[in-house]
Design a protein around this motif. Structure first.
Motif, short mmCIF file in Angstrom:
data_model
loop_
_atom_site.label_atom_id
_atom_site.label_comp_id
_atom_site.label_asym_id
_atom_site.label_seq_id
_atom_site.Cartn_x
_atom_site.Cartn_y
_atom_site.Cartn_z
N ASN A 45 1.92 -2.45 7.06
CA ASN A 45 1.09 -3.85 7.12
C ASN A 45 1.68 -4.67 6.13
O ASN A 45 1.94 -4.12 5.01
N THR A 63 -6.09 -1.03 6.28
CA THR A 63 -5.15 -0.01 5.89
C THR A 63 -5.45 1.27 5.48
O THR A 63 -5.24 2.39 5.86
N ALA A 92 0.35 -0.58 3.28
CA ALA A 92 0.63 -2.14 3.19
C ALA A 92 1.35 -2.48 2.05
O ALA A 92 1.35 -1.65 1.06
#
Length: 253
Positions: free
Chosen positions: A148, A175, A191
């Motif tokens: 992400n 996340t 992330a």
């Protein structure tokens, strides 16, 4: 080992999404990317004609299968539409890079429910639902990767970007929790915060003012974060999960 990768928000040749596609294609991964030109046309940077098709042609030059889809991630049907198309065109994906984002300027005095919703739909709802769909359908037992894109909201304030900071900041929490939930499926979730990155929106004045905040004396480039993502989706990164990685060149706020 090459695995099919989905990258969202790769509509602009100068963007992070396009850079990620290039790095993964060079590593031999088949690529499926999404784009949404109406958003880019509304933004100050705009978009050039046929950029997604030009990116597809460029990626195919690396010798990997490539396909693309214009997709409105604010639609609740988007995850089903995307994964059905990927399976039909390329097969079972092993990599999902949630790069697409929505960003406009607002603050406490100008924020509206409508504008906050627009940020929420793309930045956190789409990211969460796409990740959920990816994990639900993943049945390969190992090698699953979700990455992400965040923007370092936990590291400092972002005045004038209240809706953006609020919704992108939620990605960090999602996340960490999702990583714990899907580890048993053979999926890692991380992330990455690329810091200020010149994707075409920076004026020379902005670059000059930011450069002194980096030890290297330059702002970030899309290729910088793309190389880090290439590592995170590799076999070598199988022990890295639930992390918020600040790959921002030592940026000093």
């Amino acid at each position: 080992m090459t695995r099919i990768a989905i990258v969202t928000g790769a509509s602009r040749l100068k963007g992070i999404g396009a850079a990620v596609c290039r790095e993964l294609a060079k590593a031999g991964h088949p690529i499926f990317f999404t784009y949404w030109t109406p958003y880019d046309k509304e933004m100050p940077w705009g978009s050039e004609a046929n950029e997604p098709k030009r990116l597809k042609d460029e990626l195919e030059g690396f010798g990997v299968p490539v396909n693309m889809m214009e997709l409105d991630l604010t639609s609740t049907e988007a995850p089903e539409q995307l994964f059905q198309k990927v399976r039909e065109d390329l097969g079972q994906p092993s990599i999902l890079v949630n790069n697409a984002a929505y960003s406009t300027n607002d603050d406490y005095s100008t924020i509206t429910a409508e504008e906050l919703d627009k940020h929420y739909f793309v930045n956190i709802r789409a990211t969460t639902l796409l990740s959920s769909r990816f994990a639900t359908e993943f049945n390969l037992g190992s090698g699953g990767r979700i990455v992400n894109l965040t923007s370092g909201q936990s590291r400092g304030a972002m005045p004038g970007e209240l809706s953006y900071a609020t919704t992108k900041g939620a990605i960090d929490a999602m996340t960490v929790t999702l990583a714990a939930e899907v580890a048993k499926l053979g999926i890692t979730v991380n992330a990455i915060n690329p810091g200020p990155t010149d994707t075409g929106w920076m004026t020379e004045e902005i670059k000059s003012s930011l450069s002194g905040m980096f030890p290297s004396g330059r702002v970030g480039m899309p290729s910088d974060v793309a190389r880090t993502i290439k590592f995170l989706v590799s076999e070598e990164a199988e022990w890295v999960t639930g992390q918020i990685i600040h790959s921002e060149g030592g940026f000093r706020r």
